[in-house]
Design an enzyme around this catalytic site. Structure first.
Site, mmCIF file in Angstrom:
data_model
loop_
_atom_site.group_PDB
_atom_site.id
_atom_site.type_symbol
_atom_site.label_atom_id
_atom_site.label_comp_id
_atom_site.label_asym_id
_atom_site.label_seq_id
_atom_site.Cartn_x
_atom_site.Cartn_y
_atom_site.Cartn_z
ATOM 1 N N LYS A 79 0.847 -1.200 0.000
ATOM 2 C CA LYS A 79 0.000 0.000 0.000
ATOM 3 C C LYS A 79 0.882 1.250 0.000
ATOM 4 C CE LYS A 79 -3.953 1.965 2.520
ATOM 5 N NZ LYS A 79 -4.798 1.858 3.731
ATOM 6 N N SER A 154 -9.660 1.642 2.658
ATOM 7 C CA SER A 154 -8.825 2.384 1.741
ATOM 8 C C SER A 154 -7.745 1.557 1.035
ATOM 9 C CB SER A 154 -8.159 3.536 2.494
ATOM 10 O OG SER A 154 -7.291 3.039 3.488
ATOM 11 N N SER A 178 -9.777 -0.427 6.888
ATOM 12 C CA SER A 178 -9.192 -0.326 5.541
ATOM 13 C C SER A 178 -8.537 -1.587 4.996
ATOM 14 C CB SER A 178 -8.187 0.812 5.493
ATOM 15 O OG SER A 178 -8.890 2.016 5.360
HETATM 16 N N1 GLN Z 1 -13.152 4.274 6.176
HETATM 17 C C1 GLN Z 1 -12.493 4.652 7.381
HETATM 18 C C2 GLN Z 1 -12.036 6.084 7.283
HETATM 19 O O1 GLN Z 1 -12.231 6.641 6.268
HETATM 20 C C3 GLN Z 1 -11.346 3.735 7.666
HETATM 21 C C4 GLN Z 1 -10.173 4.025 6.854
HETATM 22 C C5 GLN Z 1 -8.962 3.268 7.286
HETATM 23 O O2 GLN Z 1 -9.042 2.238 7.947
HETATM 24 N N2 GLN Z 1 -7.815 3.818 6.955
HETATM 25 O O3 GLN Z 1 -11.505 6.636 8.181
#
Ligand code: GLN
Length: 483
Positions: A79, A154, A178
């Site tokens: 990532k 994400s 994410s």
């Molecule tokens: N969807 C969540 C957010 O936008 C989690 C994102 C993540 O785990 N980085 O904060």
């Protein structure tokens, strides 16, 4: 052995095949890049092609000497929020475009030490803020099961790459879901480790108190193997918990895994509220399957869960507003030719460099931390967090694991929710409580609705990764219906 279809190939197979000479690492890596070149999915932001092929040739030449390496020759996707020395690392943001870190994150050092090969850096929501990989400056990634749908986020690029055979393993990061959300939407396995198990050194921070780096893989055994490698001890992350080496072996894959006789599963009603009926049905079928294998389940309730989403977003945005202050256009990435004072330059660069969602969160987080509101929002959210953690800990003294749908729905259409941020935040309702409590959890594929994968989430107590890995292996090896 001719490498026919990467999608059936596990990391465990690759390591064994390379060590005994059945698989040519150079051929494997070339086939991966051929797939990426033909792909429409947009899984990667930056490729590491020349170095990867050179390393593969070295692996083939020295496979005898490298016998002890746990991930010898395995292609891994990373990532793009994890620092890689010499490879551009952007967090999918315009503001970091062109930034090449001078050092490797600890997890990258660990991968290299064990002989893994870095294929490239994967697409994601900008600075990990999102649930669909649509906030990326580099355009969205597509869901491999249906190109008109999102891969989740994400870590959408990492999950889609593994699902589509554009990597064998991938690393993602999980602040509020994410890793598990894209695993669920793309039909792969995603594991968020206990907070403090994996070093965050070199992970570009979104919300430090919530996030962990973890594996995305096609199967549970590979996830356990990757976790074993990346959970190496590191003095440079002061939040890494010092645990005894015998409990470290908790998440090393054991041959006896897969026995769930006598396992007590809690099924929390709050996690089923608002879940699409076809998703709920798939998850109940999975729970009944555990029962057939000798486990038992009970319905139960966690009454503070209804506050988790609000508490999460206040804490995550507050931490983000402080973390992202370092992107001033002077030290990293984007530069503009602005002939003005420092304040104007700073605002122009941040105005142009950050996307809309990132700006929204910096503004809301700054608000929640400002004098007069700090007590009302941020401190209150921290108190709620403690209540949620205590409630989980009490439940997990009684139940071995909790089971629930990872996501309340299957992958939605591209563009469907991005204009309405609240609808995206709501999709995180089952994943964020686990981050607030710092617990480990795994998402495993549990069937499909109209060809779209559904994810089953299993949660256990702190540093009890062995329990969720064991249960997930039992489910996968006995009952998993492939999508
Ligand atoms: N969807 C969540 C957010 O936008 C989690 C994102 C993540 O785990 N980085 O904060």
């Amino acid at each position: 052995m001719e490498i026919m279809d990467m999608r059936g190939l596990t990391a465990v197979d690759v390591v064994a095949g390379i060590k005994n000479g059945d698989i040519s690492c150079e051929e494997l890596i070339s086939r991966i890049y051929e797939r990426i070149d033909r792909s429409e999915l947009n899984c990667y932001i930056t490729l590491n092609r020349d170095e990867a092929i050179e390393e593969a040739i070295m692996v083939d030449r020295n496979r005898g000497a490298y016998r002890a390496k746990k991930l010898l020759g395995v292609p891994v996707a990373i990532k793009d929020c994890i620092s890689t020395a010499g490879i551009q690392t952007t967090c999918a943001s315009k503001i970091l475009t062109g930034y090449v870190p001078p050092y490797d994150a600890t997890v990258i050092e660990a991968l290299k030490r064990e002989g893994a090969i870095i294929i490239g850096k994967t697409n994601m929501d900008e600075f990990c803020m999102g649930t669909s990989t649509e906030t990326s400056y580099y355009g969205p990634t597509l869901n491999p099961h249906d190109h008109t749908r999102v891969p989740g986020g994400s870590s959408g690029g990492s999950a889609a790459a593994v699902s589509a055979g554009e990597a064998i393993l991938a690393l993602g990061s999980d602040t509020g879901g994410s890793i598990r959300c894209p695993a669920s939407f793309c039909g792969v396995v995603g594991l968020k480790p206990t907070y403090g198990l994996v070093s965050r050194y070199g992970l570009i921070a979104y919300a430090n108190s919530l996030e962990q780096i973890g594996p995305l893989t096609t199967n549970v055994r590979d996830a356990a193997l990757l976790l074993e490698v990346i959970s190496a001890k590191d003095e440079r992350d002061s939040t890494q918990v010092k645990i005894a080496s015998n409990s470290r072996s908790n998440y090393v894959f054991k041959d006896g895994y897969g026995d769930v006789k006598g396992l007590r599963i809690g099924v929390c009603r709050e996690f089923l509220e608002g879940v699409a009926p076809e998703v709920e049905e798939a998850v109940w079928n999975a729970i009944y399957s555990f029962e057939e294998l000798g486990a038992s389940y009970e319905e139960m309730s966690l009454k503070y869960l209804k506050y988790a989403l609000a508490a999460y977003y206040i804490i995550a945005m507050s931490e983000a507003s402080s973390n992202l202050a370092r992107f001033d256009g002077l030290r990293y990435g984007l530069r503009l030719d602005v002939d003005a004072d420092w304040h104007t330059t700073f605002s122009r660069i941040r105005g142009e460099g950050f996307g809309e969602e990132v700006k929204r969160r910096i503004i809301l987080g700054t608000y929640a931390l400002s004098a007069g509101y700090y007590g009302r929002y941020y401190l209150k959210a921290l108190k709620v967090r403690t209540l949620i953690k205590r409630e989980f800990d009490a439940a997990l003294r009684y139940y071995d694991i909790l089971a629930m749908p990872t996501m309340p729905c299957v992958a939605f259409k591209l563009g469907e929710r991005i204009k309405d941020p609240l609808s995206l935040y709501l999709a995180d309702v089952n994943t964020v409580p686990v981050n607030l409590a710092g617990l480990p959890s795994i998402s495993v594929p549990c069937g499909a609705c109209n060809g779209l994968p559904v994810g089953l989430q299993l949660v256990s107590g702190q540093f009890e990764e062995d329990k969720i890995i064991n249960a997930a292996i039992a489910y996968e090896s006995n009952l998993r219906r492939d999508v």
